[in-house]
Design a protein around this motif. Structure first.
Motif, PDB file in Angstrom:
ATOM      1  N   GLY A 144      13.893  -4.681   6.320  1.00 58.05           N
ATOM      2  CA  GLY A 144      14.839  -4.192   5.321  1.00 58.05           C
ATOM      3  C   GLY A 144      14.534  -4.630   3.906  1.00 58.05           C
ATOM      4  O   GLY A 144      15.304  -4.354   2.992  1.00 58.05           O
ATOM      5  N   GLY A 197      12.304  -3.486   1.951  1.00 57.56           N
ATOM      6  CA  GLY A 197      11.974  -2.328   1.103  1.00 57.56           C
ATOM      7  C   GLY A 197      10.496  -1.972   1.109  1.00 57.56           C
ATOM      8  O   GLY A 197      10.021  -1.224   0.257  1.00 57.56           O
ATOM      9  N   LYS A 198       9.754  -2.475   2.095  1.00 62.58           N
ATOM     10  CA  LYS A 198       8.306  -2.200   2.156  1.00 62.58           C
ATOM     11  C   LYS A 198       8.046  -0.717   2.418  1.00 62.58           C
ATOM     12  O   LYS A 198       7.270  -0.066   1.704  1.00 62.58           O
ATOM     13  CB  LYS A 198       7.659  -3.052   3.273  1.00 62.58           C
ATOM     14  CG  LYS A 198       7.968  -4.537   3.157  1.00 62.58           C
ATOM     15  CD  LYS A 198       7.367  -5.352   4.292  1.00 62.58           C
ATOM     16  CE  LYS A 198       7.876  -5.014   5.684  1.00 62.58           C
ATOM     17  NZ  LYS A 198       9.289  -5.386   5.924  1.00 62.58           N
ATOM     18  N   THR A 199       8.675  -0.207   3.460  1.00 62.74           N
ATOM     19  CA  THR A 199       8.488   1.210   3.785  1.00 62.74           C
ATOM     20  C   THR A 199       8.955   2.085   2.633  1.00 62.74           C
ATOM     21  O   THR A 199       8.279   3.058   2.255  1.00 62.74           O
ATOM     22  CB  THR A 199       9.280   1.566   5.060  1.00 62.74           C
ATOM     23  OG1 THR A 199       8.723   0.821   6.149  1.00 62.74           O
ATOM     24  CG2 THR A 199       9.206   3.043   5.370  1.00 62.74           C
ATOM     25  N   THR A 200      10.076   1.718   2.054  1.00 62.12           N
ATOM     26  CA  THR A 200      10.607   2.519   0.944  1.00 62.12           C
ATOM     27  C   THR A 200       9.625   2.527  -0.228  1.00 62.12           C
ATOM     28  O   THR A 200       9.485   3.549  -0.920  1.00 62.12           O
ATOM     29  CB  THR A 200      11.984   1.985   0.513  1.00 62.12           C
ATOM     30  OG1 THR A 200      12.819   1.910   1.670  1.00 62.12           O
ATOM     31  CG2 THR A 200      12.624   2.887  -0.520  1.00 62.12           C
ATOM     32  N   GLU A 245       5.183   4.602   9.116  1.00 55.65           N
ATOM     33  CA  GLU A 245       5.544   3.586  10.104  1.00 55.65           C
ATOM     34  C   GLU A 245       5.781   4.201  11.476  1.00 55.65           C
ATOM     35  O   GLU A 245       5.361   3.660  12.485  1.00 55.65           O
ATOM     36  CB  GLU A 245       6.813   2.857   9.614  1.00 55.65           C
ATOM     37  CG  GLU A 245       7.215   1.677  10.477  1.00 55.65           C
ATOM     38  CD  GLU A 245       8.340   0.849   9.833  1.00 55.65           C
ATOM     39  OE1 GLU A 245       8.965   1.314   8.871  1.00 55.65           O
ATOM     40  OE2 GLU A 245       8.555  -0.268  10.320  1.00 55.65           O
ATOM     41  N   GLN A 279       4.226  -7.049   8.933  1.00 56.87           N
ATOM     42  CA  GLN A 279       5.131  -8.162   9.225  1.00 56.87           C
ATOM     43  C   GLN A 279       4.342  -9.224   9.967  1.00 56.87           C
ATOM     44  O   GLN A 279       4.729 -10.386  10.015  1.00 56.87           O
ATOM     45  CB  GLN A 279       6.272  -7.702  10.130  1.00 56.87           C
ATOM     46  CG  GLN A 279       7.118  -6.663   9.508  1.00 56.87           C
ATOM     47  CD  GLN A 279       8.586  -6.983   9.711  1.00 56.87           C
ATOM     48  OE1 GLN A 279       9.030  -8.090   9.438  1.00 56.87           O
ATOM     49  NE2 GLN A 279       9.329  -6.006  10.193  1.00 56.87           N
TER      50      GLN A 279
HETATM   51  N1  LIG Z   1      16.863   6.946   5.177  1.00 55.84           N
HETATM   52  C1  LIG Z   1      17.581   5.894   4.725  1.00 55.84           C
HETATM   53  N2  LIG Z   1      18.843   6.074   4.304  1.00 55.84           N
HETATM   54  C2  LIG Z   1      19.568   5.027   3.838  1.00 55.84           C
HETATM   55  N3  LIG Z   1      19.126   3.771   3.776  1.00 55.84           N
HETATM   56  C3  LIG Z   1      17.869   3.519   4.178  1.00 55.84           C
HETATM   57  C4  LIG Z   1      17.026   4.578   4.685  1.00 55.84           C
HETATM   58  N4  LIG Z   1      15.838   4.052   5.022  1.00 55.84           N
HETATM   59  C5  LIG Z   1      15.938   2.721   4.746  1.00 55.84           C
HETATM   60  N5  LIG Z   1      17.152   2.407   4.248  1.00 55.84           N
HETATM   61  C6  LIG Z   1      17.590   1.071   3.820  1.00 55.84           C
HETATM   62  O1  LIG Z   1      16.731   0.633   2.792  1.00 55.84           O
HETATM   63  C7  LIG Z   1      16.431  -0.742   2.925  1.00 55.84           C
HETATM   64  C8  LIG Z   1      14.926  -0.928   2.948  1.00 55.84           C
HETATM   65  O2  LIG Z   1      14.402  -0.321   4.097  1.00 55.84           O
HETATM   66  P1  LIG Z   1      12.856  -0.218   4.396  1.00 55.84           P
HETATM   67  O3  LIG Z   1      12.695   0.683   5.563  1.00 55.84           O
HETATM   68  O4  LIG Z   1      12.129   0.098   3.161  1.00 55.84           O
HETATM   69  O5  LIG Z   1      12.551  -1.714   4.828  1.00 55.84           O
HETATM   70  P2  LIG Z   1      11.219  -2.329   5.432  1.00 55.84           P
HETATM   71  O6  LIG Z   1      10.889  -3.463   4.547  1.00 55.84           O
HETATM   72  O7  LIG Z   1      10.190  -1.301   5.638  1.00 55.84           O
HETATM   73  O8  LIG Z   1      11.760  -2.878   6.814  1.00 55.84           O
HETATM   74  P3  LIG Z   1      11.031  -2.939   8.257  1.00 55.84           P
HETATM   75  O9  LIG Z   1      10.212  -4.160   8.234  1.00 55.84           O
HETATM   76  O10 LIG Z   1      12.173  -3.037   9.211  1.00 55.84           O
HETATM   77  O11 LIG Z   1      10.245  -1.690   8.427  1.00 55.84           O
HETATM   78  C9  LIG Z   1      17.113  -1.207   4.194  1.00 55.84           C
HETATM   79  O12 LIG Z   1      18.302  -1.876   3.827  1.00 55.84           O
HETATM   80  C10 LIG Z   1      17.431   0.058   4.932  1.00 55.84           C
HETATM   81  O13 LIG Z   1      18.611  -0.080   5.670  1.00 55.84           O
END
Ligand SMILES: Nc1ncnc2c1ncn2[C@@H]1O[C@H](COP(=O)(O)OP(=O)(O)OP(=O)(O)O)[C@@H](O)[C@H]1O
Ligand SMILES: [Mg+2]
Lengths: 234, 294
Positions: free
Chosen positions: A41, A43-46, A87, A192
């Motif tokens: 969570g 924000g890496k994927t985002t 992912e 991770q």
């Molecule tokens: N489609 C979406 N709609 C609303 N919120 C989202 C969506 N995708 C992700 N989020 C939120 O955005 C935040 C960042 O998510 P993200 O997927 O970027 O995390 P991450 O670092 O990739 O996590 P992970 O290691 O679990 O993959 C999280 O709080 C998540 O709940």
């Protein structure tokens, strides 16, 4: 020093009302393998999705090879030379392995040939006619990486390629990433798996709550271990 | 007179051919709907009007320009397909982010407007369109006479369905379409211009309806309601076959046409409802349709 291949500055992103990235800044230089580390969570994927133009709303700056991409559509971003391995892998269930492999269009010269990709991932050759829906997790991951190598894109965004895979396959993916680096690809890798990241990367960025909070060169990783454990909660 | 199952053979075969003809139109129309639904996620309720437009364009080409059937087979789908592209760009493309219902209402309304316009201009009594001289006459099959034009329609419909299926299942373009149906955003992130693909797909689906309209022109009189008469059954075909299933709409279209024909022979009272009874049964037992993925 020449301008980095990819430079993010003040990158913000939203999903609907929820503000997920709060000003991400990072650089990737040509030929480097750079990881994005961080908890679930963070924000890496985002960040990767924002680079690809796949989030509904974003602002800030994404410069790639000197071009500003913050306002570009995702197909234009791909054609600028960035390739994305999501992912969830994004293998198309109704396409067979070969069709999946040939789906991303070639955007410039200099991509790998299909025999080269098959040499990297022999499973893909054996399963050429299997539907995407029938592949194992490892095969899906190989296909998801393999299909973006043909296109000629020089920057690869890989989102947790080691996730959920057996150790032998993780090792194979690790070898592949080093091989890609040797071939001159530039890689921004979300991970991770700390130990895995260490074996492939030149530098690491650590994300927390939608920001980059730390940058560590791979050589300094051991010294920074305590701090990183705190960030990553491992 | 020969009897089969207690029914005069000519009657049975006659209804069978009629069923096949209707089935050919069901298949071609539901195929276009399936292609459109797969990629756009919109049920194109304008489809019946666009089928009718195909027939009218053929009639206009002949009446105003002296351009005959063979050219009409080519020109009408292109003209109507282009009008579809305009409709997609101007209206439908604004709805992709909204609920399905908006697309349904929009295309339904557009269909009504188009049909109303043609009714105002040409009345509702129907305009004749003659069978081209090359396709008049009948083949003697021994057990019955088959009008050449009807045989032609079934063959063309089969070929068109087969060609469409081949393009979608066996070509790179078809692979891109299938992929975009699964995950359009990712396909676009590979560098493919998905909005353009969507527009062209809508145009192609509409062109298919128009082609069916040209084929229908010499059989049914060219009139503004001709699409509306068909399209209700076609939607039932789509539901039975499975929304968006290409093979499903082809097979279901032909089979239901024949089932309807046979019902007309053995239990005429049921012939206009049999398709809907089947639809109800399928919906109760396999809601995703016979060929659909749940
Ligand atoms: N489609 C979406 N709609 C609303 N919120 C989202 C969506 N995708 C992700 N989020 C939120 O955005 C935040 C960042 O998510 P993200 O997927 O970027 O995390 P991450 O670092 O990739 O996590 P992970 O290691 O679990 O993959 C999280 O709080 C998540 O709940
Ligand atoms: Mg993630």
């Amino acid at each position: 020093m020449p301008e980095p291949m990819l430079k993010l500055e003040g990158l913000e992103a939203w999903y609907g009302e929820s503000h997920v990235l709060h000003g991400v800044g990072l650089e990737v230089r040509e030929g480097e393998v750079v990881t994005l580390l961080g908890r679930n969570g963070a924000g890496k994927t985002t960040t990767l999705r924002a680079i690809m133009g796949l989030v509904p709303r974003r602002q800030g700056s994404i410069r790639f090879e000197g071009r500003e991409l913050i306002g570009a559509r995702s197909d234009a971003i791909a054609r600028a030379g960035i390739a994305y391995c999501p992912e969830e892998r994004g293998i198309f269930a109704s396409l067979n392995v070969t069709e999946n492999l040939f789906l991303p269009p070639v955007i410039r010269a200099g991509g790998m040939t299909v025999p080269e990709i098959h040499a990297l991932f022999p499973n893909l050759k054996e399963r050429a006619r299997s539907p995407g829906a029938k592949l194992s997790g490892g095969e899906q991951q190989m296909l998801a990486i393999g299909r973006i190598l043909r296109t000629g894109a020089r920057l690869l965004l890989l989102d947790e390629p080691s996730e959920g895979l057996a150790p032998v396959i993780v090792q194979q993916i690790g070898r592949t990433i080093r091989e890609l680096k040797a071939r001159g690809f530039t890689v921004l890798l979300v991970e991770q798996n700390f130990r895995f990241a260490q074996t492939v990367a030149d530098r690491h960025y650590v994300m927390e709550h939608g920001r980059v909070v730390e940058m560590v060169a791979n050589a300094d990783l051991a010294a920074a271990m305590d701090r990183l454990h705190e960030y990553l909660g491992v | 007179m020969d009897m089969i199952f207690g029914v005069p053979a000519p009657l049975l075969f006659g209804q069978l051919v009629l069923g096949l003809i209707n089935g050919a139109f069901y298949a071609m129309l539901s195929l276009g709907l399936a292609v459109i639904f797969g990629l756009l996620n919109i049920i194109n309720f304008t489809h019946g009007a666009q089928f009718m437009m195909g027939a009218f364009v053929a009639w206009m080409l002949l009446t105003y320009l002296g351009i005959g059937y063979w050219w009409a087979l080519l020109i009408a789908p292109v003209v109507v397909g282009l009008s579809g592209i305009v409709i997609e760009r101007l209206f439908i493309s604004r709805l992709y982010k909204l609920d399905h219902l908006y697309g349904l209402l929009l295309t339904f309304g557009l269909g009504l407007i188009i049909e109303g316009t043609f009714r105002n201009l040409y009345g509702s009594s129907g305009l004749p369109y003659r069978i081209p001289p090359e396709l008049t006459g009948a083949w003697d099959l021994g057990f019955m006479f088959l009008p050449v034009y009807r045989g032609w329609v079934v063959i063309v419909a089969l070929l068109v369905c087969l060609a469409t299926w081949l393009v979608i299942e066996k070509t790179p373009l078809g692979a891109t379409l299938r992929a975009a149906t699964e995950n359009a955003a990712l396909v676009q992130a590979f560098g493919i211009n998905v909005p353009r693909l969507v527009t062209l797909t809508y145009g192609a689906g509409v062109g298919l309806a128009a082609l069916a309209g040209v084929l229908a022109a010499p059989i049914y009189s060219v009139n503004p309601q001709m699409g509306a008469n068909f399209i209700i059954t076609v939607f039932a075909v789509v539901v039975i076959g499975g929304m968006g299933s290409i093979l499903g709409s082809i097979v279901t279209g032909f089979v239901l046409g024949v089932v309807e024909g046979l019902t007309r022979v053995f239990y005429p009272e049921l012939s206009s409802t049999v398709v809907f009874i089947i639809m109800a049964i399928v919906l109760l037992t396999r809601p995703a349709g016979l060929f659909g993925r749940a």
